[in-house]
Design a protein around this motif. Structure first.
Motif, PDB file in Angstrom:
ATOM      1  N   GLU A 188       0.673  -0.938  -0.125  1.00  0.00           N
ATOM      2  CA  GLU A 188      -0.044   0.136  -0.038  1.00  0.00           C
ATOM      3  C   GLU A 188       0.743   1.222   0.082  1.00  0.00           C
ATOM      4  O   GLU A 188       1.858   1.272   0.654  1.00  0.00           O
ATOM      5  CB  GLU A 188      -0.880   0.004   1.218  1.00  0.00           C
ATOM      6  CG  GLU A 188      -0.153  -0.048   2.532  1.00  0.00           C
ATOM      7  CD  GLU A 188      -1.107   0.270   3.593  1.00  0.00           C
ATOM      8  OE1 GLU A 188      -2.225   0.863   3.492  1.00  0.00           O
ATOM      9  OE2 GLU A 188      -0.656   0.434   4.638  1.00  0.00           O
ATOM     10  N   ILE A 189       0.231   2.262  -0.443  1.00  0.00           N
ATOM     11  CA  ILE A 189       1.277   3.641  -0.746  1.00  0.00           C
ATOM     12  C   ILE A 189       0.940   4.446   0.587  1.00  0.00           C
ATOM     13  O   ILE A 189       1.637   5.384   0.709  1.00  0.00           O
ATOM     14  CB  ILE A 189       0.720   4.349  -2.016  1.00  0.00           C
ATOM     15  CG1 ILE A 189      -0.480   4.668  -2.296  1.00  0.00           C
ATOM     16  CG2 ILE A 189       1.578   3.457  -3.156  1.00  0.00           C
ATOM     17  CD1 ILE A 189      -0.764   5.187  -3.415  1.00  0.00           C
ATOM     18  N   ILE A 194       4.935   2.555 -12.869  1.00  0.00           N
ATOM     19  CA  ILE A 194       3.446   2.425 -12.706  1.00  0.00           C
ATOM     20  C   ILE A 194       3.438   1.608 -11.457  1.00  0.00           C
ATOM     21  O   ILE A 194       3.936   0.401 -11.238  1.00  0.00           O
ATOM     22  CB  ILE A 194       3.144   1.481 -14.072  1.00  0.00           C
ATOM     23  CG1 ILE A 194       3.286   2.228 -15.114  1.00  0.00           C
ATOM     24  CG2 ILE A 194       1.571   1.017 -13.827  1.00  0.00           C
ATOM     25  CD1 ILE A 194       2.870   1.135 -16.522  1.00  0.00           C
ATOM     26  N   ILE A 195       2.670   2.108 -10.508  1.00  0.00           N
ATOM     27  CA  ILE A 195       2.490   1.734  -9.064  1.00  0.00           C
ATOM     28  C   ILE A 195       1.311   0.783  -9.036  1.00  0.00           C
ATOM     29  O   ILE A 195       0.219   0.912  -9.450  1.00  0.00           O
ATOM     30  CB  ILE A 195       2.345   2.867  -8.113  1.00  0.00           C
ATOM     31  CG1 ILE A 195       3.581   3.879  -8.275  1.00  0.00           C
ATOM     32  CG2 ILE A 195       2.309   2.271  -6.779  1.00  0.00           C
ATOM     33  CD1 ILE A 195       3.395   5.046  -7.914  1.00  0.00           C
ATOM     34  N   SER A 196       1.309  -0.134  -8.324  1.00  0.00           N
ATOM     35  CA  SER A 196       0.184  -1.091  -8.085  1.00  0.00           C
ATOM     36  C   SER A 196       0.335  -1.506  -6.614  1.00  0.00           C
ATOM     37  O   SER A 196       1.239  -1.944  -6.162  1.00  0.00           O
ATOM     38  CB  SER A 196       0.028  -2.287  -8.995  1.00  0.00           C
ATOM     39  OG  SER A 196       0.999  -3.364  -8.641  1.00  0.00           O
ATOM     40  N   GLN A 197      -0.909  -1.720  -6.013  1.00  0.00           N
ATOM     41  CA  GLN A 197      -0.973  -1.954  -4.584  1.00  0.00           C
ATOM     42  C   GLN A 197      -1.636  -3.510  -4.327  1.00  0.00           C
ATOM     43  O   GLN A 197      -2.631  -3.427  -5.129  1.00  0.00           O
ATOM     44  CB  GLN A 197      -1.734  -0.916  -3.737  1.00  0.00           C
ATOM     45  CG  GLN A 197      -1.474   0.511  -4.111  1.00  0.00           C
ATOM     46  CD  GLN A 197      -2.222   1.593  -3.218  1.00  0.00           C
ATOM     47  OE1 GLN A 197      -2.117   1.293  -1.917  1.00  0.00           O
ATOM     48  NE2 GLN A 197      -2.977   2.142  -3.579  1.00  0.00           N
ATOM     49  N   HIS A 227      -2.420  -4.369  -1.179  1.00  0.00           N
ATOM     50  CA  HIS A 227      -3.238  -4.468  -0.018  1.00  0.00           C
ATOM     51  C   HIS A 227      -2.995  -5.743   0.836  1.00  0.00           C
ATOM     52  O   HIS A 227      -3.861  -6.307   1.279  1.00  0.00           O
ATOM     53  CB  HIS A 227      -4.755  -4.197  -0.321  1.00  0.00           C
ATOM     54  CG  HIS A 227      -4.920  -2.931  -1.168  1.00  0.00           C
ATOM     55  ND1 HIS A 227      -5.035  -1.855  -0.463  1.00  0.00           N
ATOM     56  CD2 HIS A 227      -5.178  -2.784  -2.262  1.00  0.00           C
ATOM     57  CE1 HIS A 227      -5.383  -0.648  -1.384  1.00  0.00           C
ATOM     58  NE2 HIS A 227      -5.441  -1.283  -2.394  1.00  0.00           N
ATOM     59  N   ARG A 284      -4.349 -10.426  -5.122  1.00  0.00           N
ATOM     60  CA  ARG A 284      -4.194  -9.135  -5.566  1.00  0.00           C
ATOM     61  C   ARG A 284      -2.785  -8.854  -6.355  1.00  0.00           C
ATOM     62  O   ARG A 284      -2.671  -8.341  -7.347  1.00  0.00           O
ATOM     63  CB  ARG A 284      -4.544  -7.891  -4.682  1.00  0.00           C
ATOM     64  CG  ARG A 284      -4.820  -6.565  -5.260  1.00  0.00           C
ATOM     65  CD  ARG A 284      -6.226  -6.189  -5.406  1.00  0.00           C
ATOM     66  NE  ARG A 284      -6.466  -4.858  -5.825  1.00  0.00           N
ATOM     67  CZ  ARG A 284      -6.989  -3.948  -5.483  1.00  0.00           C
ATOM     68  NH1 ARG A 284      -7.888  -4.204  -4.237  1.00  0.00           N
ATOM     69  NH2 ARG A 284      -7.305  -2.622  -6.028  1.00  0.00           N
ATOM     70  N   VAL A 322      -2.350 -10.899  -9.492  1.00  0.00           N
ATOM     71  CA  VAL A 322      -3.145 -10.233 -10.712  1.00  0.00           C
ATOM     72  C   VAL A 322      -2.436  -8.843 -11.151  1.00  0.00           C
ATOM     73  O   VAL A 322      -2.215  -8.590 -12.172  1.00  0.00           O
ATOM     74  CB  VAL A 322      -4.854  -9.562 -10.133  1.00  0.00           C
ATOM     75  CG1 VAL A 322      -5.398  -8.316 -11.236  1.00  0.00           C
ATOM     76  CG2 VAL A 322      -5.540 -10.760 -10.066  1.00  0.00           C
ATOM     77  N   ASN A 323      -2.115  -8.061 -10.377  1.00  0.00           N
ATOM     78  CA  ASN A 323      -1.213  -6.797 -10.410  1.00  0.00           C
ATOM     79  C   ASN A 323       0.054  -7.263 -11.164  1.00  0.00           C
ATOM     80  O   ASN A 323       0.481  -6.667 -12.332  1.00  0.00           O
ATOM     81  CB  ASN A 323      -0.815  -6.187  -9.231  1.00  0.00           C
ATOM     82  CG  ASN A 323      -2.012  -5.321  -8.578  1.00  0.00           C
ATOM     83  OD1 ASN A 323      -2.800  -5.273  -9.280  1.00  0.00           O
ATOM     84  ND2 ASN A 323      -1.870  -5.084  -7.305  1.00  0.00           N
ATOM     85  N   HIS A 369      -0.821  -8.178 -14.844  1.00  0.00           N
ATOM     86  CA  HIS A 369      -0.932  -7.228 -15.752  1.00  0.00           C
ATOM     87  C   HIS A 369       0.116  -6.311 -15.990  1.00  0.00           C
ATOM     88  O   HIS A 369       0.233  -5.760 -17.086  1.00  0.00           O
ATOM     89  CB  HIS A 369      -2.259  -6.117 -14.916  1.00  0.00           C
ATOM     90  CG  HIS A 369      -2.574  -5.072 -15.858  1.00  0.00           C
ATOM     91  ND1 HIS A 369      -2.033  -3.591 -15.253  1.00  0.00           N
ATOM     92  CD2 HIS A 369      -3.392  -4.904 -16.747  1.00  0.00           C
ATOM     93  CE1 HIS A 369      -2.590  -3.006 -16.106  1.00  0.00           C
ATOM     94  NE2 HIS A 369      -3.423  -3.442 -17.230  1.00  0.00           N
ATOM     95  N   GLU A 394      -8.410   3.998  -6.564  1.00  0.00           N
ATOM     96  CA  GLU A 394      -8.122   2.482  -6.873  1.00  0.00           C
ATOM     97  C   GLU A 394      -9.187   1.667  -6.563  1.00  0.00           C
ATOM     98  O   GLU A 394      -9.606   0.766  -7.323  1.00  0.00           O
ATOM     99  CB  GLU A 394      -6.902   2.103  -5.976  1.00  0.00           C
ATOM    100  CG  GLU A 394      -5.770   2.054  -6.795  1.00  0.00           C
ATOM    101  CD  GLU A 394      -4.822   0.822  -6.492  1.00  0.00           C
ATOM    102  OE1 GLU A 394      -5.355   0.076  -5.599  1.00  0.00           O
ATOM    103  OE2 GLU A 394      -4.098   0.491  -7.450  1.00  0.00           O
ATOM    104  N   TYR A 442     -10.637  -0.214  -9.751  1.00  0.00           N
ATOM    105  CA  TYR A 442     -10.224  -1.682  -9.736  1.00  0.00           C
ATOM    106  C   TYR A 442     -11.364  -2.603 -10.135  1.00  0.00           C
ATOM    107  O   TYR A 442     -11.380  -3.493 -10.992  1.00  0.00           O
ATOM    108  CB  TYR A 442      -9.596  -1.979  -8.469  1.00  0.00           C
ATOM    109  CG  TYR A 442      -9.114  -3.486  -8.554  1.00  0.00           C
ATOM    110  CD1 TYR A 442      -7.737  -3.585  -8.750  1.00  0.00           C
ATOM    111  CD2 TYR A 442      -9.765  -4.592  -7.984  1.00  0.00           C
ATOM    112  CE1 TYR A 442      -7.320  -5.079  -9.062  1.00  0.00           C
ATOM    113  CE2 TYR A 442      -9.239  -5.769  -7.840  1.00  0.00           C
ATOM    114  CZ  TYR A 442      -8.137  -6.144  -8.251  1.00  0.00           C
ATOM    115  OH  TYR A 442      -7.670  -7.277  -8.246  1.00  0.00           O
TER     116      TYR A 442
END
Lengths: 348, 348
Positions: free
Chosen positions: A72-73, A97-100, A102, A107, A110-111, A114, B86, B90
């Motif tokens: 998480e950011i 490119i940021i992805s979280q 959580h 998740r 998936v991130n 992608h 998000e 999402y």
DNA sequence: TTTTTTTACGCAATCGTTCCCGATAACGAT
DNA sequence: ATCGTTATCGGGAACGATTGCGTAAAAAAA
């Protein structure tokens, strides 16, 4: 009414040239006359031509971007690390490119999928607390996608890693508490799978044992969600405070856990450090403003982000496959403030 | 040794079908026999086929992603807002690409250009403190790129906007201070261009005037960098404290400015609220842990992110051009704690 | 003047996907 | 037997950019 940028074809049509000529002129190829070149460049400038990065990505199979996978950011450590990442990436011409995740394994998978399908040139990863299986990274890594881990690393994948000296940090924090007279030191930490958890636990353990204190498993509480759920921390704390030999101090791992614990303590009307002392891993920028001022171990978040990014770009831009990998260990910053003050007995 | 995912062509070759058939089978087109469909779907599943989003973007001129432009993510308000963004994106099948302007106009322009050329389907924007010219957005917006502003909005561009009730928030905060007996209330705020700055300033001003207190321009200090530079805040504060009629309270706008001011006050050995009282806009999650506990105005950051994203996706997915736009105003949360306690005179 | 070389450019393939057209059956209807 | 219909599928262009290869004309060499 879509947004339609000018393409190389438009330029060609306008100037009566083929797309190949325009392309070469733009890249300054030697086989284009300086006249044509000038003409093309001027026109491109005039119509504000920008090469379509998507078309480039499709053709070149690279995107000049790196993917970041964190849990998480909204967390000081990670947002600072991302700033470090960006500071390097931006200067080297990469986008981030940021992805979280959580803290969720699904998740994260998936991130990662992608990001990979988006042709990121590389991945900067800090694992989620739920992740014990890293095969979603293994596949990509084996196929040649550069990956660098930071903070929460996996030893199943051989690549560059950037970590803090968690062992020493936890060791020092624990020794500090011992020196200040505390004898029953607990440890509230993150998910048991994580490398940071293990390293910190080892440091904590070693400090106890080397100082003639027993290691008691009941004094160690894991928060699988890394403190994202308040109840988790409260539960851990309540649990600790109901042990017959109540802890008189503890070491907390991670920003959320540290502040969560403090809040829970406050709600229980306990005084810090008189009733219970605390040293916390925390990257908050206001440790001085807290009551009591917080003794912290600060992670070198920004630097970790920088170093990880440099290592990643080194792999990406390497001509031949990289086979030699290193693990960079950066030092944490230990600042003693009031929350770990002398124990009541020692004060006398 | 590049990462080579399986393509529709590979499937076609393996099954003796054309790419068009495979494509149609995968999309469940009616003109493909159920046998073939099944065969293709099973094989695709087996080889873990994923459509290449880059090829799709190139063809469809859309990317199923939305771009976010904020000044920095290492800020509670923005990281919480991004979580809101998000959470919606999402679930609706969009990916989020974040970029930071670091309060720099040039950087904002570069980021926006890049996001546009990446074919983002829409943009969520909170302006940088340096931005007074918004033509980099106007161009894109006129060409049909959906844009929704949140928090720091521009009234030069007609589109959906999501803001907090900054006027009321600042008004309430100021009135609260007045009611608690403070008479010389200062205001340390962000860059003068920003909508939030203007709105808050108006609220502050109105509260003073309606309560028979003079509005003094010297009591208003702008921090162009939004508090990212410590010296800026210290300077503002020192300046305020050297006015003959020293302020006895102030309202700070923004997380950084609030904590920065508190730190500066602490360094000056001043007591809060005895020497100087404080109400701050802040989305910190530990106002209770601070000394003194902080009276805050909390922005509905998460909700703002959610609403902005919903509005954006509504434009993106709208069949006909959207011409009716709205400005959503969300309420802030005012929590009175100790930093704005009764003034010394009122205590007597 | 003829041949060779150089200059300067165009053609077409490629990346992965979609989709507009055709194309080829099979089948019932006339 | 011929035609129209329907069901299934393939060919190929398109999206924007790069690049190897081919080639015309111009320049240089013979």
């Amino acid at each position: 009414m879509k947004y339609e940028p000018v393409t190389i074809k438009d330029i060609g049509k306008a100037l009566g040239l083929s797309t190949s000529t325009v392309s070469r002129a733009l890249r300054g190829s030697y086989e284009i006359s300086s006249e044509t070149k000038k003409q093309v460049l001027e026109y491109a400038e005039k119509v504000n031509y920008r090469p379509n990065p998507i078309a480039l990505s499709l053709k070149e199979r690279r995107s000049s971007s790196i993917g970041v996978v964190v849990c998480e950011i909204a967390n000081n450590f990670f947002s600072q690390a991302i700033n470090g990442i960006e500071s390097i990436a931006y200067n080297r011409g990469y986008h981030v490119i940021i992805s979280q995740s959580h803290e969720s394994y699904e998740r994260e998978v998936v991130n990662v999928q992608h990001l990979a399908s988006r042709s990121v040139d590389g991945l900067l990863v800090s694992l989620s607390g739920e992740t014990s299986d890293v095969s979603h990274f293994t596949h990509l890594h084996e196929k040649g996608l550069p990956i660098v881990f930071f903070d929460r690393v996996s030893n199943e994948i051989i690549t560059h890693k950037v970590i803090a000296d968690n062992y020493k940090a936890a060791y020092d924090a624990t020794v500090h508490l011992i020196n200040n007279g505390y004898k029953n030191i607990a440890h509230i930490t993150s998910a048991p799978f994580l490398s940071i958890t293990k390293e910190r636990l080892e440091g904590y353990k070693a400090a106890l044992l080397e100082n003639g204190l027993p290691f008691n498993e009941k004094y160690v509480k894991f928060c699988s969600h890394g403190g994202m759920i308040v109840e988790e921390i409260e539960g851990a704390l309540n649990n600790l405070l109901h042990i017959k030999q109540k802890p008189d101090a503890f070491v907390t791992a991670g920003d959320r856990i540290t502040t969560g614990s403090l809040t829970a303590i406050k709600n229980l009307q306990l005084k810090v450090p008189e009733d219970i002392a605390l040293v916390g891993f925390s990257n908050t920028n206001i440790p001085e403003l807290m009551a009591p001022t917080l003794t912290t171990i600060r992670m070198p978040a920004f630097e970790m982000g920088q170093v990880a990014t440099e290592l990643l770009i080194r792999i990406i831009e390497s001509k031949r496959p990289v086979t030699e990998f290193e693990t960079r260990v950066l030092q944490t910053e230990f600042t003693i403030r009031n929350s770990s003050g002398l124990s009541p007995e020692n004060k006398k």
